[in-house]
Design a protein around this motif. Structure first.
Motif, short mmCIF file in Angstrom:
data_model
loop_
_atom_site.label_atom_id
_atom_site.label_comp_id
_atom_site.label_asym_id
_atom_site.label_seq_id
_atom_site.Cartn_x
_atom_site.Cartn_y
_atom_site.Cartn_z
N PRO A 43 0.80 -1.23 0.00
CA PRO A 43 0.00 0.00 0.00
C PRO A 43 0.84 1.29 0.00
O PRO A 43 0.31 2.37 -0.18
CB PRO A 43 -0.83 -0.11 1.27
CG PRO A 43 -0.86 -1.56 1.59
CD PRO A 43 0.47 -2.08 1.13
N ARG A 44 2.13 1.14 0.22
CA ARG A 44 3.03 2.29 0.17
C ARG A 44 4.27 1.91 -0.63
O ARG A 44 4.77 0.79 -0.53
CB ARG A 44 3.46 2.73 1.56
CG ARG A 44 2.31 3.28 2.40
CD ARG A 44 2.80 3.72 3.77
NE ARG A 44 1.68 4.02 4.63
CZ ARG A 44 1.05 5.20 4.67
NH1 ARG A 44 1.46 6.19 3.92
NH2 ARG A 44 0.02 5.37 5.47
N LEU A 45 4.77 2.88 -1.38
CA LEU A 45 6.03 2.68 -2.09
C LEU A 45 7.16 2.64 -1.07
O LEU A 45 6.97 2.95 0.10
CB LEU A 45 6.25 3.81 -3.10
CG LEU A 45 5.22 3.90 -4.22
CD1 LEU A 45 5.48 5.11 -5.09
CD2 LEU A 45 5.22 2.62 -5.05
N GLU A 46 8.33 2.30 -1.55
CA GLU A 46 9.48 2.16 -0.66
C GLU A 46 9.78 3.44 0.12
O GLU A 46 10.28 3.40 1.23
CB GLU A 46 10.71 1.73 -1.47
CG GLU A 46 10.65 0.28 -1.96
CD GLU A 46 9.83 0.06 -3.24
OE1 GLU A 46 9.22 1.02 -3.77
OE2 GLU A 46 9.79 -1.09 -3.70
N THR A 53 -3.06 1.04 -5.29
CA THR A 53 -3.46 0.14 -6.38
C THR A 53 -3.63 -1.31 -5.93
O THR A 53 -4.57 -1.98 -6.33
CB THR A 53 -2.45 0.23 -7.54
OG1 THR A 53 -2.39 1.60 -7.95
CG2 THR A 53 -2.86 -0.63 -8.69
N VAL A 54 -2.76 -1.88 -5.15
CA VAL A 54 -2.71 -3.25 -4.63
C VAL A 54 -2.49 -4.28 -5.74
O VAL A 54 -1.53 -5.03 -5.67
CB VAL A 54 -3.93 -3.64 -3.77
CG1 VAL A 54 -3.82 -5.09 -3.29
CG2 VAL A 54 -4.07 -2.71 -2.58
N HIS A 96 -15.32 -3.31 -3.85
CA HIS A 96 -14.53 -2.22 -3.24
C HIS A 96 -14.18 -2.57 -1.79
O HIS A 96 -13.03 -2.43 -1.37
CB HIS A 96 -15.34 -0.92 -3.32
CG HIS A 96 -14.83 0.20 -2.50
ND1 HIS A 96 -13.69 0.91 -2.82
CD2 HIS A 96 -15.32 0.78 -1.38
CE1 HIS A 96 -13.49 1.86 -1.92
NE2 HIS A 96 -14.47 1.80 -1.04
N GLU A 97 -15.16 -3.06 -1.05
CA GLU A 97 -14.93 -3.42 0.35
C GLU A 97 -13.94 -4.58 0.47
O GLU A 97 -13.08 -4.57 1.35
CB GLU A 97 -16.26 -3.74 1.02
CG GLU A 97 -17.14 -2.50 1.18
CD GLU A 97 -18.59 -2.82 1.51
OE1 GLU A 97 -18.96 -4.02 1.62
OE2 GLU A 97 -19.37 -1.87 1.65
N ALA A 98 -14.03 -5.56 -0.43
CA ALA A 98 -13.09 -6.68 -0.41
C ALA A 98 -11.68 -6.19 -0.74
O ALA A 98 -10.70 -6.62 -0.11
CB ALA A 98 -13.53 -7.75 -1.41
N PHE A 99 -11.58 -5.29 -1.70
CA PHE A 99 -10.29 -4.71 -2.07
C PHE A 99 -9.68 -3.99 -0.87
O PHE A 99 -8.51 -4.19 -0.55
CB PHE A 99 -10.50 -3.75 -3.25
CG PHE A 99 -9.24 -3.10 -3.74
CD1 PHE A 99 -8.55 -3.64 -4.81
CD2 PHE A 99 -8.76 -1.96 -3.16
CE1 PHE A 99 -7.39 -3.05 -5.27
CE2 PHE A 99 -7.60 -1.35 -3.61
CZ PHE A 99 -6.92 -1.90 -4.67
N LEU A 100 -10.48 -3.14 -0.23
CA LEU A 100 -9.98 -2.39 0.93
C LEU A 100 -9.56 -3.33 2.06
O LEU A 100 -8.56 -3.08 2.74
CB LEU A 100 -11.02 -1.40 1.43
CG LEU A 100 -11.29 -0.20 0.53
CD1 LEU A 100 -12.39 0.66 1.14
CD2 LEU A 100 -10.04 0.61 0.28
N ARG A 103 -6.13 -4.61 1.25
CA ARG A 103 -5.14 -3.54 1.44
C ARG A 103 -4.94 -3.21 2.91
O ARG A 103 -3.82 -3.11 3.39
CB ARG A 103 -5.56 -2.30 0.66
CG ARG A 103 -4.48 -1.22 0.65
CD ARG A 103 -4.90 -0.01 -0.11
NE ARG A 103 -5.82 0.78 0.68
CZ ARG A 103 -6.59 1.74 0.20
NH1 ARG A 103 -6.59 2.02 -1.09
NH2 ARG A 103 -7.39 2.42 0.99
N ASP A 104 -6.05 -3.07 3.64
CA ASP A 104 -5.98 -2.69 5.05
C ASP A 104 -5.30 -3.76 5.91
O ASP A 104 -4.75 -3.45 6.97
CB ASP A 104 -7.36 -2.40 5.61
CG ASP A 104 -7.97 -1.12 5.04
OD1 ASP A 104 -7.25 -0.36 4.34
OD2 ASP A 104 -9.16 -0.88 5.28
N ALA A 105 -5.32 -5.01 5.46
CA ALA A 105 -4.65 -6.07 6.21
C ALA A 105 -3.14 -5.87 6.21
O ALA A 105 -2.45 -6.37 7.09
CB ALA A 105 -5.00 -7.43 5.62
#
Length: 171
Positions: A43-46, A53-54, A96-100, A103-105
């Motif tokens: 979820p974050r670049l280096e 994007t995930v 959208h919720e599944a995507f989030l 990512r949130d995990a």
């Protein structure tokens, strides 16, 4: 579930993209030819910059196929469908919720925005197709539509030819 990318996977993805991949954490889907066609990214670049994007479509043939659908105006058509089909809109919101949740995990970003314009817009078929490939059929209805329209991008074999010993020794 994505798999840890091997050094060969990283090399193939770099050749597919024409650059070193950023924030690569996994191979989220493999093309029928066996090469990665979707990678999972952090979820974050280096450098800490948010990168929401995930799932990233890496195969140039799949990318070209998604681009053809966008050029044909399907994003606008499917956007209109979201406004007239409550079941489609509800399924897209669930995508959208599944995507989030995925990512949130890994890391919660300051934005609730997700890929491809979800949950209200159809903005990028590349991102939606990548999500559909990674998550499997039935999770992202617009991504599933994109995949159905993209055809068999893999039919001509691997998009990134394996390196030969001579290629590996060249600089």
């Amino acid at each position: 579930m994505s798999e840890t990318p091997s050094p060969q996977d990283r090399e193939v993805v770099a050749r597919q993209l024409g650059r070193t991949p950023r924030a690569l954490t996994g191979v989220a889907h493999r093309c029928p030819c066996g090469q990665p066609d979707v990678v999972q990214t952090a979820p974050r670049l280096e450098d800490g910059t948010p990168f929401p994007t995930v799932y990233y479509l890496t195969c140039p043939r799949a990318t070209a196929a998604a681009s053809r659908l966008e050029s044909a105006g399907l994003m606008k058509e499917w956007q209109a469908d979201l406004g007239t089909d409550p079941e489609l809109a509800a399924a897209y919101t669930r995508a959208h919720e599944a995507f989030l949740a995925t990512r949130d995990a890994v890391d919660v970003l300051p934005t609730r925005a997700s890929a491809g314009g979800m949950p209200d817009r159809v903005k990028c078929l590349h991102a939606l197709a990548a999500h559909a490939l990674a998550a499997g059929p039935g999770v992202n209805p617009i991504g599933d539509r994109a995949l159905a329209g993209m055809g068999e991008w893999w039919a001509h074999g691997p998009c990134a030819a394996p390196q030969t010993g001579a290629d590996q020794g060249a600089s």
